[in-house]
Design a protein around this motif. Structure first.
Motif, PDB file in Angstrom:
ATOM      1  N   GLU A 155      22.531 -34.286-120.254  1.00  0.00           N
ATOM      2  CA  GLU A 155      21.950 -34.636-121.476  1.00  0.00           C
ATOM      3  C   GLU A 155      22.807 -35.414-122.637  1.00  0.00           C
ATOM      4  O   GLU A 155      22.505 -35.807-123.436  1.00  0.00           O
ATOM      5  N   ASP A 156      24.033 -35.032-122.234  1.00  0.00           N
ATOM      6  CA  ASP A 156      25.287 -35.849-122.985  1.00  0.00           C
ATOM      7  C   ASP A 156      25.119 -37.186-122.473  1.00  0.00           C
ATOM      8  O   ASP A 156      25.550 -38.043-123.623  1.00  0.00           O
ATOM      9  N   LYS A 157      24.524 -37.863-121.524  1.00  0.00           N
ATOM     10  CA  LYS A 157      24.339 -39.225-121.284  1.00  0.00           C
ATOM     11  C   LYS A 157      22.922 -39.633-121.740  1.00  0.00           C
ATOM     12  O   LYS A 157      22.402 -40.740-121.265  1.00  0.00           O
ATOM     13  N   GLY A 158      22.232 -38.711-122.457  1.00  0.00           N
ATOM     14  CA  GLY A 158      20.872 -39.149-122.991  1.00  0.00           C
ATOM     15  C   GLY A 158      19.614 -38.660-122.254  1.00  0.00           C
ATOM     16  O   GLY A 158      18.496 -38.962-122.733  1.00  0.00           O
ATOM     17  N   GLY A 159      19.914 -37.989-121.366  1.00  0.00           N
ATOM     18  CA  GLY A 159      18.672 -37.358-120.681  1.00  0.00           C
ATOM     19  C   GLY A 159      18.076 -36.159-121.559  1.00  0.00           C
ATOM     20  O   GLY A 159      18.562 -35.782-122.156  1.00  0.00           O
ATOM     21  N   ILE A 160      16.724 -35.841-121.162  1.00  0.00           N
ATOM     22  CA  ILE A 160      15.917 -35.133-121.949  1.00  0.00           C
ATOM     23  C   ILE A 160      15.575 -33.960-120.997  1.00  0.00           C
ATOM     24  O   ILE A 160      14.814 -34.544-119.986  1.00  0.00           O
ATOM     25  N   CYS A 161      15.700 -32.715-121.670  1.00  0.00           N
ATOM     26  CA  CYS A 161      15.053 -31.475-120.857  1.00  0.00           C
ATOM     27  C   CYS A 161      13.901 -30.981-121.458  1.00  0.00           C
ATOM     28  O   CYS A 161      14.003 -30.658-122.719  1.00  0.00           O
ATOM     29  N   ALA A 162      12.539 -31.066-120.722  1.00  0.00           N
ATOM     30  CA  ALA A 162      11.554 -30.397-121.425  1.00  0.00           C
ATOM     31  C   ALA A 162      11.149 -29.249-120.887  1.00  0.00           C
ATOM     32  O   ALA A 162      10.711 -29.278-119.768  1.00  0.00           O
ATOM     33  N   PHE A 163      11.398 -28.130-121.519  1.00  0.00           N
ATOM     34  CA  PHE A 163      11.244 -26.756-120.968  1.00  0.00           C
ATOM     35  C   PHE A 163       9.934 -26.285-121.507  1.00  0.00           C
ATOM     36  O   PHE A 163       9.352 -26.908-122.443  1.00  0.00           O
ATOM     37  N   HIS A 164       9.571 -25.102-121.049  1.00  0.00           N
ATOM     38  CA  HIS A 164       8.197 -24.316-121.061  1.00  0.00           C
ATOM     39  C   HIS A 164       7.104 -25.535-120.814  1.00  0.00           C
ATOM     40  O   HIS A 164       6.286 -25.476-121.657  1.00  0.00           O
ATOM     41  N   SER A 165       7.270 -26.205-119.856  1.00  0.00           N
ATOM     42  CA  SER A 165       6.401 -27.584-119.700  1.00  0.00           C
ATOM     43  C   SER A 165       5.755 -27.583-118.373  1.00  0.00           C
ATOM     44  O   SER A 165       6.373 -28.290-117.404  1.00  0.00           O
ATOM     45  N   PRO A 166       4.815 -26.647-118.097  1.00  0.00           N
ATOM     46  CA  PRO A 166       4.227 -26.597-116.703  1.00  0.00           C
ATOM     47  C   PRO A 166       3.312 -27.762-116.630  1.00  0.00           C
ATOM     48  O   PRO A 166       2.595 -28.225-117.266  1.00  0.00           O
ATOM     49  N   VAL A 167       3.497 -28.484-115.444  1.00  0.00           N
ATOM     50  CA  VAL A 167       2.732 -29.695-115.015  1.00  0.00           C
ATOM     51  C   VAL A 167       1.340 -29.362-114.666  1.00  0.00           C
ATOM     52  O   VAL A 167       1.251 -28.594-113.881  1.00  0.00           O
TER      53      VAL A 167
END
Length: 409
Positions: free
Chosen positions: A191-203
């Motif tokens: 995340e510090d490098k700009g990545g995004i975590c999308a939680f509560h997100s079943p595919v």
């Protein structure tokens, strides 16, 4: 650190610029929301996402169905840094375990992640088990992993509570790691490098655009509101662990579908201060067995635990601790720790390992199944990771390198 779900994210999302390179060969130039989408926020998915996000021009999203990283297999295991003794000379497990072990110790030292290079003993009680130890030692010598036999006097002096009637093989490069601290580091660095975590997100849906040559549409559905949102990505990495085969089956044609198998393992705790060895104790390996026996491991506070046993289950969420195999486990433990007070051994927690087959053995030989880490034929921009069980934790940082190489070589 900022973690956002796709439903809250997409409204604010500006499409990422086309990077100065293209991944794979493409027939249509297009701009996607992300360059990389990684499904699965276990230790392997985190490692892959972090590794890819380090590249210039990359925008990666890590899609996780739970509300936090590492809530399944990654946090329900023995937390062992494996030496790489069991998996076959030409296997991907051996290659990635050896490299992963090196990277794990290096990363833990550099970033002060709690770990300990405590070593491991593999113990034999008879001539048949001793022959198994000889095989392990010969294999280790062939692949350059240090192991050595201990004399009875040295073994008795160092660990007087451990019984090894026929012999002890020591693995000095085996260790333990705080998997939770490791995953917190990987998430933070991503995340510090700009990545995004999308939680509560079943595919809930995946669509290859022009067979993947123009990217991927990934649909997630928020459980509480039932809201669906679709994002686009140039590439797709399936690192969903226990859900990896169902995800794979969404993408590949029916003739390439697989059946998921789940090996449930119960762990047992020990509540007394004695006996308490200072090294990990494993019984001699049994080829074709789905695990490595009822071994003794330690956490970083020195607490003793045993397991896992092996119990096949049809549910990847069956986390009920089972005492079905407790009596057999106690009998196994007593062979190498005869003074243990069996009344102080109790049920602790459960881990579930994703398997590619019902008879998949951990030890090289009949029934052995290797990691499946491949760019799947017939679709572009898709890397599939299946059957990532032990030594997945140890191998995680090396698996990330492997995925990057598949994408960019």
């Amino acid at each position: 650190m900022l973690s956002r779900s796709p439903s809250k994210l997409i409204a604010k999302l500006q499409p990422s610029p086309t990077p100065p390179y293209r991944l794979f060969s493409t027939t249509v130039i297009r701009t996607a929301d992300f360059t990389h989408a990684i499904i699965g926020g276990g230790v392997v998915g985190l490692a892959v996402a972090r590794k890819l996000q380090q590249r210039e021009g990359v925008s990666a999203v890590l899609i996780e169905r739970h509300g936090a990283v590492g809530t399944e297999t990654s946090s329900r295991n023995s937390e062992v840094i494996h030496a790489g003794l069991y998996y076959g000379e030409d296997s991907l497990k051996t290659k990635l375990c050896l490299r992963g072990k090196e990277l794990m110790y290096e990363t833990c030292r550099k970033h002060t992640i709690p770990h300990r290079n405590c070593g491991k003993w593999i113990v034999a009680q008879d001539s048949t088990q001793m022959a198994a130890l000889e095989n392990v030692h010969n294999f280790a010598s062939k692949i350059g992993v240090p192991t050595h036999f201990l004399s009875k006097d040295e073994a008795r002096k160092r660990e007087p509570d451990v019984r090894a009637e026929a012999g002890v093989l020591e693995s000095p490069t085996t260790g333990i790691v705080d998997s939770h601290s490791l995953m917190q580091f990987l998430q933070g660095d991503f995340e510090d490098k700009g990545g995004i975590c999308a939680f509560h997100s079943p595919v809930t849906g995946i669509q290859a655009i022009d067979s993947g040559s123009s990217g991927w549409e990934i649909t997630t559905t928020t459980p509480d509101s039932n809201d669906s949102v679709t994002i686009t990505s140039e590439t797709l990495i399936n690192s969903a662990g226990l859900s990896a085969i169902p995800i794979s089956n969404m993408i590949l044609p029916p003739e390439r579908h697989r059946t998921p198998y789940y090996a449930k393992g119960s762990y047992f705790s020990y509540s007394l201060p004695h006996p308490k060895p200072s090294t990990l104790i494993y019984p001699a390996p049994i080829p074709g067995h789905a695990g490595l026996g009822t071994h003794l491991t330690l956490d970083l506070s020195g607490r003793v635990r045993f397991g896992p046993d092996v119990e096949w289950t049809n549910s990847p969420s069956d986390y009920r601790v089972s005492e079905k195999n407790l009596a057999a486990a106690l009998a196994d433990i007593a062979t190498y720790l005869p003074d243990i007070n069996t009344t102080a051994v109790g049920l602790d927690y459960v881990g579930i390992r994703p398997k590619l087959g019902r008879m998949g053995g951990v030890v090289s030989g009949k029934g052995f199944q290797d990691f499946w880490i491949k760019r799947e034929e017939g679709v572009q921009g898709f890397v599939n990771l299946l059957g990532i069980e032990s030594p997945g934790l140890t191998s995680s940082l090396a698996i990330a390198e492997e995925v990057e190489e598949l994408l960019y070589r």
